[in-house]
Design an enzyme around this catalytic site. Structure first.
Site, PDB file in Angstrom:
ATOM      1  N   ASP A  94       0.911  -1.111   0.046  1.00 34.19           N
ATOM      2  CA  ASP A  94       0.065  -0.159  -0.025  1.00 34.19           C
ATOM      3  C   ASP A  94       0.911   1.293   0.013  1.00 34.19           C
ATOM      4  OD1 ASP A  94      -2.485   1.373   0.114  1.00 34.19           O
ATOM      5  OD2 ASP A  94      -2.457   1.203   2.500  1.00 34.19           O
ATOM      6  N   SER A 280      -8.943   2.474   8.826  1.00 33.78           N
ATOM      7  CA  SER A 280      -9.004   3.174   9.842  1.00 33.78           C
ATOM      8  C   SER A 280     -10.197   2.455  10.719  1.00 33.78           C
ATOM      9  CB  SER A 280      -9.432   4.664   9.744  1.00 33.78           C
ATOM     10  OG  SER A 280      -8.430   5.298   9.126  1.00 33.78           O
TER      11      SER A 280
END
Ligand code: G3H
Ligand code: 13P
Ligand code: ZN
Length: 336
Positions: A94, A280
């Site tokens: 990522d 998150s």
């Protein structure tokens, strides 16, 4: 050189093709530790969903890249143990920010990498992305590029303001670089504070912030330029208010945390958006569960007694995302 295929991993090519045709999106969940990985594999295996295990540069430093490779290999075996005989698990870097880190991941058994040149001038982004594609494709590793800038502040990803992707640039970028998928900016952003209160309205009953809608007109314009091309959405956590509440009621302080409403992600999943990044929300679930145990049982000091509930809550979260938001359940090529 470690060949990802020997670890039982797959790249994103086939999973994206089927996701676009089937009107759903593949979950890309970040992981940094064993409990997150266990929860991701349990949820995706039980629901027979393809899955992308996402590792940021920070996660790679935190967990150690050798360990990560064996964890991904272990994940494939764990999925089988859970009764998923033909798992489709991709190990993806990522926000790779240099050719060197992308090369190192390709060499270390990753099946997909992202090169994020979105903060560079356009021509430099093209040149860097193309260099990574040329290297990765030799080993059948797929590559995600990015155009447009997401707002948000994370360990390794920082930008004050977002800039939507310019639809007029996407054909040139994809053609010149040869990327397999394109991350775009249409109003999502990283972290648990995706919008400033002044960008939102407030629900008069709950006092919770209601964010502005994503720029679906920009997405439509991009899809018109690149019919059937795999599009990626970063910064797609919804920041569930029930987790924020648990955290705030048990000693935490996350005022006005706000995410992307799930209906909008559901809508995006049905389009050419075939990869949705969520990090998150998992962090919030983990933290909520741990804070609750600590508040209720201050004498607890066995990590299994608070990481276990955190793992359970994350599993529930991932299942919800797969079934109710991305629609990727029962989408393995071989469901037997
Ligand atoms: O997009 C960023 C991801 O949430 C990774 O965050 O760099 O803090 O690991 P991190
Ligand atoms: P969130 O912070 O919204 O979970 O986004 C994660 C992400 O985009 C990882 O690349
Ligand atoms: Zn991201």
């Amino acid at each position: 050189m470690v060949d990802y295929k020997s670890l039982g991993l797959v790249n994103t090519r086939e999973m994206f093709k089927r996701a676009i045709n089937g009107g759903y999106a593949i979950p890309a969940f970040n992981f940094n530790n064993m409990e997150q990985l266990q929860a991701i594999i349990k949820a995706s295996s039980e629901l027979k969903s393809p899955v992308i295990l996402q590792v940021s540069k920070g996660a790679r430093n935190y967990a150690n890249q050798t360990l990560l490779r064996y964890m991904a290999q272990g994940a494939v075996e764990y999925a089988k143990e859970l009764g998923c005989n033909h798992p489709e698990i991709c190990l993806h870097l990522d926000h790779g920010d240099s050719f060197e880190i992308c090369k190192s991941c390709v060499d270390f058994g990753f099946s997909s990498v992202m090169i994020d040149g979105s903060s560079l001038p356009y021509d430099e982004n093209v040149a860097l992305t193309r260099k990574v594609v040329e290297y990765a494709h030799q080993f059948d590793v797929t590559v995600e590029g990015e155009l447009g800038v997401l707002a948000g502040v994370e360990d390794e990803v920082q930008a004050e303001e977002s800039h939507y992707t310019k639809p007029e640039e996407v054909i040139d970028f994809v053609t010149k670089t040869g990327v397999d998928s394109l991350a775009i900016s249409i109003g999502t952003s990283h972290g648990a504070y995706k919008f400033k209160p002044e960008q939102c309205t407030r629900d008069p009953k709950t006092g919770v912030l209601v964010p502005p809608p994503l720029a679906f007109d920009v997405l439509d314009a991009i899809m018109e330029k690149l019919p059937g091309f795999p599009i990626v959405l970063h910064g797609s956590s919804s920041v569930p208010q029930e987790y924020v509440k648990i955290i705030n009621e048990n000693g935490g302080k996350l005022p006005d945390a706000v995410g992307i409403p799930e209906e909008q992600l559901r809508k995006a999943s049905k389009s050419a958006v075939c990869k949705i990044n969520i990090d998150s929300d998992s962090r919030l679930a983990f933290t909520a569960a741990v804070r609750k145990v600590f508040a209720e049982k201050p004498g607890e000091f066995d990590p299994r007694k608070y990481c276990g509930p955190a793992r359970d809550l994350m599993t529930e979260l991932y299942k919800h995302k797969i079934v109710d938001v991305l629609g990727s359940d029962n989408k393995l090529a071989n469901l037997e």
